[in-house]
Design an enzyme around this catalytic site. Structure first.
Site, PDB file in Angstrom:
ATOM      1  N   SER A  71      -3.801-140.773  30.908  1.00  0.00           N
ATOM      2  CA  SER A  71      -5.073-140.245  30.324  1.00  0.00           C
ATOM      3  C   SER A  71      -6.368-141.422  30.698  1.00  0.00           C
ATOM      4  CB  SER A  71      -5.080-139.945  29.060  1.00  0.00           C
ATOM      5  OG  SER A  71      -4.275-138.965  28.816  1.00  0.00           O
TER       6      SER A  71
HETATM    7  N1  SAH Z   1      -0.113-139.556  26.740  1.00  0.00           N
HETATM    8  C1  SAH Z   1       0.111-139.636  28.102  1.00  0.00           C
HETATM    9  C2  SAH Z   1      -0.492-138.463  28.909  1.00  0.00           C
HETATM   10  C3  SAH Z   1       0.330-138.131  29.865  1.00  0.00           C
HETATM   11  S1  SAH Z   1      -0.024-136.497  30.865  1.00  0.00           S
HETATM   12  C4  SAH Z   1      -0.293-140.985  28.632  1.00  0.00           C
HETATM   13  O1  SAH Z   1      -1.144-141.877  27.952  1.00  0.00           O
HETATM   14  O2  SAH Z   1       0.024-141.383  29.915  1.00  0.00           O
HETATM   15  C5  SAH Z   1       0.888-135.500  29.691  1.00  0.00           C
HETATM   16  C6  SAH Z   1       2.207-135.448  29.627  1.00  0.00           C
HETATM   17  O3  SAH Z   1       2.435-134.319  28.845  1.00  0.00           O
HETATM   18  C7  SAH Z   1       3.074-135.352  30.955  1.00  0.00           C
HETATM   19  O4  SAH Z   1       3.947-136.654  31.153  1.00  0.00           O
HETATM   20  C8  SAH Z   1       3.749-133.707  30.549  1.00  0.00           C
HETATM   21  O5  SAH Z   1       5.005-134.310  31.172  1.00  0.00           O
HETATM   22  C9  SAH Z   1       3.914-133.970  29.393  1.00  0.00           C
HETATM   23  N2  SAH Z   1       4.224-132.788  28.769  1.00  0.00           N
HETATM   24  C10 SAH Z   1       3.679-131.338  29.254  1.00  0.00           C
HETATM   25  N3  SAH Z   1       4.015-130.437  28.821  1.00  0.00           N
HETATM   26  C11 SAH Z   1       4.951-130.817  27.648  1.00  0.00           C
HETATM   27  C12 SAH Z   1       5.703-130.574  26.398  1.00  0.00           C
HETATM   28  N4  SAH Z   1       5.906-128.981  26.226  1.00  0.00           N
HETATM   29  N5  SAH Z   1       6.671-131.027  25.741  1.00  0.00           N
HETATM   30  C13 SAH Z   1       6.473-132.370  25.912  1.00  0.00           C
HETATM   31  N6  SAH Z   1       5.635-132.962  26.870  1.00  0.00           N
HETATM   32  C14 SAH Z   1       4.970-132.241  27.572  1.00  0.00           C
END
Ligand code: SAH
Length: 222
Positions: A71
């Site tokens: 993010s």
């Molecule tokens: N908080 C992270 C953001 C990563 S992007 C950071 O700081 O880097 C969002 C993440 O959510 C991705 O890794 C994706 O695989 C995950 N995601 C999407 N749907 C999900 C679900 N149903 N359960 C768990 N993780 C999920």
């Protein structure tokens, strides 16, 4: 947090580069000094691929593989600040560990963080990094976050870093009944709104904070 040379970084990943990012966040309206301090001391370059390290203190989202992104620092700061703005928060659940950056920021500001991820390679990478950085108050699980983490509920706050089309019921149910807060981007690609839901007993109050752009929250583990 470890402060050895390896973690301080050099050149484009130096402490000064990080301070410039903090300045930029201040200009964009982030005012919580604890949040800014934690961002200043967290080596974001370790959460991205080495090839992107020189861009890691720009205020921008970056690819982390598997079609996912770390993010944007402004969004991490804004979400963290919002969670902390209304009284003490001890126990937080994050949906979407991803690179681990948002989780690492939170872990330095609250007592314990639970975080779930549906891509096991990303989870393993984050687990190793948390160990290296000695962030011992993070608990990880490989699972579909639309179901929350019921064994560990209730949570003072739940923060989703992927956007569902509709708010999953399980997340509402796992909020503490005494002011529990859910911060979640909701909506289809291109038209998501960051929502803050506050629970009192069985009442849920919803506020819309701002337009955002997150990867979709997908059902099921991959
Ligand atoms: N908080 C992270 C953001 C990563 S992007 C950071 O700081 O880097 C969002 C993440 O959510 C991705 O890794 C994706 O695989 C995950 N995601 C999407 N749907 C999900 C679900 N149903 N359960 C768990 N993780 C999920």
């Amino acid at each position: 947090m470890v402060t050895g040379a390896q973690y301080r970084g050099i050149g484009m990943t130096s402490q000064r580069t990080r301070e410039r990012l903090v300045l930029r966040l201040r200009e964009r309206g982030i005012g919580n000094e604890s949040v800014l301090q934690v961002i200043a001391q967290t080596p974001r370059h370790l959460f991205v691929d080495e090839a992107l390290a020189s861009r890691s203190y720009e205020d921008t989202a970056l690819p982390i593989g598997f079609g996912q992104t770390i993010s944007q620092p402004y969004i991490v700061a804004r979400m963290t600040e919002t969670l902390l703005s209304r009284g003490p928060v001890n126990k937080v659940l994050e949906i979407g560990t991803g690179s681990g950056y948002q989780c690492a920021i939170l872990a330095q500001l609250v007592k314990s963080v639970y975080s779930v991820e549906r891509i096991s390679d990303l989870l393993d990478r984050s687990r190793r990094l948390f160990y290296q950085l000695r962030l011992n108050n993070i608990h990880l699980k490989y699972t579909d976050g639309t179901q929350g983490w019921s064994e560990k509920a209730p949570f003072d706050a739940i923060l989703a870093t992927a956007a569902p089309k509709q708010i999953p019921q399980a997340l509402l149910q796992q909020l503490s009944t005494d002011g529990g807060k859910l911060l979640i981007p909701v909506g289809a690609d291109g038209s998501q709104a960051l929502s803050l839901i506050t629970r009192q007993g069985n009442d849920y109050e919803q506020e819309i904070l701002e337009a955002v752009s997150f990867v979709p929250m997908l059902a099921g583990a991959d």
